[in-house]
Design a protein around this motif. Structure first.
Motif, PDB file in Angstrom:
ATOM      1  N   ARG A   3       0.847  -1.115  -0.079  1.00 19.70           N
ATOM      2  CA  ARG A   3       0.202  -0.043   0.155  1.00 19.70           C
ATOM      3  C   ARG A   3       0.861   1.244  -0.136  1.00 19.70           C
ATOM      4  N   CYS A   4       0.860   2.057  -1.120  1.00 25.89           N
ATOM      5  CA  CYS A   4       1.587   3.259  -1.234  1.00 25.89           C
ATOM      6  C   CYS A   4       0.975   4.404  -0.568  1.00 25.89           C
ATOM      7  N   VAL A   5       1.641   5.180   0.062  1.00 25.02           N
ATOM      8  CA  VAL A   5       1.031   6.378   0.753  1.00 25.02           C
ATOM      9  C   VAL A   5       0.232   7.404  -0.293  1.00 25.02           C
ATOM     10  N   GLU A   6       0.526   7.217  -1.503  1.00 28.73           N
ATOM     11  CA  GLU A   6      -0.406   7.633  -2.668  1.00 28.73           C
ATOM     12  C   GLU A   6      -1.632   7.324  -2.804  1.00 28.73           C
ATOM     13  N   TYR A  31       3.324   1.791   5.059  1.00 28.32           N
ATOM     14  CA  TYR A  31       3.304   2.262   3.758  1.00 28.32           C
ATOM     15  C   TYR A  31       4.533   1.824   2.665  1.00 28.32           C
ATOM     16  N   GLY A  32       4.278   1.914   1.714  1.00 29.97           N
ATOM     17  CA  GLY A  32       5.506   1.440   0.748  1.00 29.97           C
ATOM     18  C   GLY A  32       6.876   2.060   0.771  1.00 29.97           C
ATOM     19  N   PHE A  33       6.824   3.371   1.292  1.00 28.65           N
ATOM     20  CA  PHE A  33       8.030   4.084   1.229  1.00 28.65           C
ATOM     21  C   PHE A  33       9.142   3.549   2.361  1.00 28.65           C
ATOM     22  N   LYS A  34       8.667   2.708   3.236  1.00 36.18           N
ATOM     23  CA  LYS A  34       9.300   2.025   4.367  1.00 36.18           C
ATOM     24  C   LYS A  34      10.254   1.009   3.514  1.00 36.18           C
TER      25      LYS A  34
END
Ligand SMILES: Nc1nc2c(c(=O)[nH]1)N[C@H]1C(S)=C(S)[C@@H](COP(=O)(O)O)O[C@H]1N2
Ligand SMILES: [Mo]
Length: 319
Positions: free
Chosen positions: A136-139, A232-235
């Motif tokens: 799941r991306c934050v976007e 979230y995906g950025f991690k």
């Protein structure tokens, strides 16, 4: 189980789901997969882009979701990897300049064993598993990806972290020659991320070396990337060259860039909005119009396994 990129797409929908749209979708996915495998063969002929090597891995059903996997084409063409540009298509277009062989990873900090190791030495003791995870991306988009990798905790334990090791810090390669996006100031380079030690040791946190039965495409973070499916995906930092055990909470790229928007924990949480948009729902990339938009689940659907890590913490404050 050995498989090719096609076999995974032959999922079995629940009988309640068998609708004309679903049948159409399956056919569309099959065609996409067939096209992708033709592209591999086409690439083999054009020597500049050799086909990605097959990787054998056994599916771990206990840690796999049953959601329909996203198409290989979508997973490898809709990416976030700012080292190669900020557009979703940029990583696929530009990541060919990344040299993933030879590759080494430096492990340091609060551990009895430290040093720089070749990727081969890093991987040698680990059996590869296939795990189908949601991302799941934050976007506000999501995908379902059949990763190949192994538990991060199994690697960390080999280096005997000391009792001072409260966090684990990760670092991406920093080489503007190979990563043209690093010539721009979108983020501070290199990209860095971190986990609390108990999060890093959780069996759902994995290091990834492949997807869909093949080695990891450069745009997805070759040759070694993290995957933490409840965040979230950025991690899930890509192209890792450094792992360090630390006493205090390490800096993280998106928190440095925009501290009011991105915290250290970044657990998927539909109840905590991003300052500029709601996180209550998401768009599943590649799904039919009828089921593309879906509610976001706490911890991205992994609450049963991971909520205990955060007992007693105010998740609005620690976002
Ligand atoms: N080094 C690095 N890692 C990164 C990013 C990045 O820009 N650079 N983007 C992150 C974000 S925002 C997401 S959503 C995921 C995307 O992973 P995927 O392209 O394999 O789907 O990678 C994460 N890891
Ligand atoms: Mo993301």
């Amino acid at each position: 189980m050995r498989h090719n990129s096609l076999s995974l797409l032959c999922h079995r929908p629940a009988s309640s789901e068998i609708t004309p749209e679903r049948v159409y979708l399956d056919r569309r996915r099959w065609i996409a997969a067939a096209t992708a495998s033709l592209a591999f063969r086409g690439a083999a002929r054009a020597a500049e882009a050799p086909p990605l090597a097959k990787l054998a891995a056994t599916r771990n059903a206990r840690y796999s979701v049953t959601d329909t996997a996203s198409a290989y084409e979508d997973i490898t063409s809709y990416n976030n990897f700012y080292e190669f540009g900020t557009g979703k298509g940029d990583p696929q277009r530009n990541a060919g300049t990344l040299r993933t062989q030879p590759w080494s990873v430096t492990i340091g900090g609060e551990a009895e064993t430290r040093g720089t190791y070749t990727l081969e030495d890093i991987l040698k003791p680990h059996a590869l598993e296939e795990r189908v995870y949601r991302l799941r991306c934050v976007e506000r988009w999501s995908m379902v990806i059949p990763w190949i990798g192994f538990p991060l905790g199994d690697l960390l334990r080999r280096f005997k972290p000391t009792s001072n090791a409260k966090f684990v810090a990760f670092r991406t390669l920093h080489d503007p020659k190979q990563m043209p996006g690093q010539r721009a100031g979108w983020l501070e380079w290199p990209y860095v991320e971190g986990l609390r030690i108990d999060e890093a040791m959780h069996p759902l946190a994995i290091l990834v070396v492949g997807l869909y039965g093949r080695v990891l495409p450069n745009q997805n973070g070759a040759p070694l990337r993290l995957m933490v499916p409840w965040k979230y995906g950025f991690k899930s930092i890509k192209s890792i060259v450094g792992i360090s055990f630390t006493r205090s909470m390490p800096p993280t790229s998106w928190n440095i860039a925009t501290p009011g928007e991105y915290g250290f924990y970044a657990n998927v949480n539909p109840a905590v909005a991003h300052p500029r948009w709601s996180q209550a729902s998401e768009r599943r990339i590649g799904a039919s119009l009828f089921d593309a938009t879906r509610p976001t689940e706490p911890f991205n659907g992994y609450a049963e396994q991971v909520a205990g890590l955060y007992r007693g913490m105010d998740l609005r404050r620690f976002f």
